[in-house]
Design an enzyme around this catalytic site. Structure first.
Site, short mmCIF file in Angstrom:
data_model
loop_
_atom_site.label_atom_id
_atom_site.label_comp_id
_atom_site.label_asym_id
_atom_site.label_seq_id
_atom_site.Cartn_x
_atom_site.Cartn_y
_atom_site.Cartn_z
CG HIS A 170 44.10 36.33 36.46
ND1 HIS A 170 42.78 36.36 36.05
CD2 HIS A 170 44.11 35.68 37.65
CE1 HIS A 170 42.03 35.74 36.96
NE2 HIS A 170 42.82 35.31 37.93
CB THR A 195 48.35 28.87 26.39
OG1 THR A 195 48.02 28.84 27.78
CG2 THR A 195 49.82 29.19 26.21
C1 GRF Z 1 42.18 44.14 36.39
O1 GRF Z 1 42.24 43.74 37.74
C2 GRF Z 1 42.67 43.06 35.48
O2 GRF Z 1 43.75 42.36 36.01
C3 GRF Z 1 41.45 42.17 35.42
O3 GRF Z 1 40.37 43.05 35.35
C4 GRF Z 1 40.74 44.28 35.94
C5 GRF Z 1 40.58 45.32 34.86
O4 GRF Z 1 40.87 46.59 35.33
N1 GRF Z 1 41.56 41.21 34.36
P1 GRF Z 1 41.19 47.78 34.32
O5 GRF Z 1 40.09 47.75 33.25
O6 GRF Z 1 42.55 47.56 33.74
O7 GRF Z 1 41.09 49.01 35.16
#
Ligand code: GRF
Length: 212
Positions: A105, A137
């Site tokens: 995240h 979770t």
């Molecule tokens: C990333 O910033 C990830 O952390 C978030 O959405 C974005 C997805 O980017 N959940 P990618 O598809 O991995 O380029």
């Protein structure tokens, strides 16, 4: 060799970082809930198996989650990595994969869970932002933290410039977390994370040289 299934919904740059990290594990398949996800083409062009499961083809969340679990279980992976997978997973799914389902995240959780974390960070005026890899979770973006990386927020940052700075750190910490897991150095016990013999501190990574 241990194996990994990656779930995506979009661009797939974290997936790509995992593919390029020379992990001590085989990427068994990439599964997307979006037929149009650009990451699917990246995975196919590199010879990985891909599966598309469109939630619109299922009557409800439980039916979709069951189909997703069946698709994953066909590969019997050691770990499932959500990499920009933009769909909430139900409690049954999450408990089925307890201790072997991780997510990345783009914020220093528990700050700024959910959508638009960079926008939230700029709005709150924080000076330090970052990203988190955590076990999944039932509560979205609240699972036990495995590794975080921090970046500076610059006065002239936009959502885009901040997202790009954080993304470079995502590509660094996600493969690291997966490497620990595959080497049996990382586990979830009683809802807390145990990392053994890590070659660096997993609390906060901050390198000014990498922050630009
Ligand atoms: C990333 O910033 C990830 O952390 C978030 O959405 C974005 C997805 O980017 N959940 P990618 O598809 O991995 O380029």
């Amino acid at each position: 060799m241990k194996s990994l299934v990656i779930l995506i919904s979009g661009r797939g740059s974290n997936m790509q970082a995992l593919m390029e990290a020379n992990l001590p594990a085989r990427i068994a398949a990439v599964i997307s809930n979006k037929p149009e996800a650009p990451g699917l083409e990246t995975a196919r062009s590199r010879g990985y198996e891909t599966i598309v499961l469109d939630p619109r083809s299922y009557p409800d969340r439980e039916a979709f989650d069951q189909k997703l679990a069946a698709a994953i279980d066909a590969y019997a992976p050691d770990l499932v990595a959500l990499a920009g997978f933009m769909r909430l997973l139900g409690d049954n799914f999450v408990s089925r994969y307890k201790g072997r389902l991780i997510n990345i995240h783009p914020s220093l959780l528990p700050a700024f869970p959910g959508l638009h974390p960079h926008r939230q960070a700029l709005k709150e005026g924080v000076k330090v932002h970052g990203c988190t890899v955590h076990f999944v979770t039932a509560e979205t973006d609240r699972g036990p933290i495995i590794i975080q990386a921090a970046v500076q927020v610059m006065p002239d940052d936009t959502e885009e410039t901040l997202a790009a700075r954080v993304l470079r750190q995502e590509h660094r910490i996600y493969p690291e977390a997966v490497r620990w897991f595959m080497k049996d150095r990382l586990k979830l016990s009683d809802n807390s994370v145990e990392v053994s013999d890590a070659d660096f501190d997993n609390s906060v990574l901050y390198s000014p040289g990498l922050s630009k």
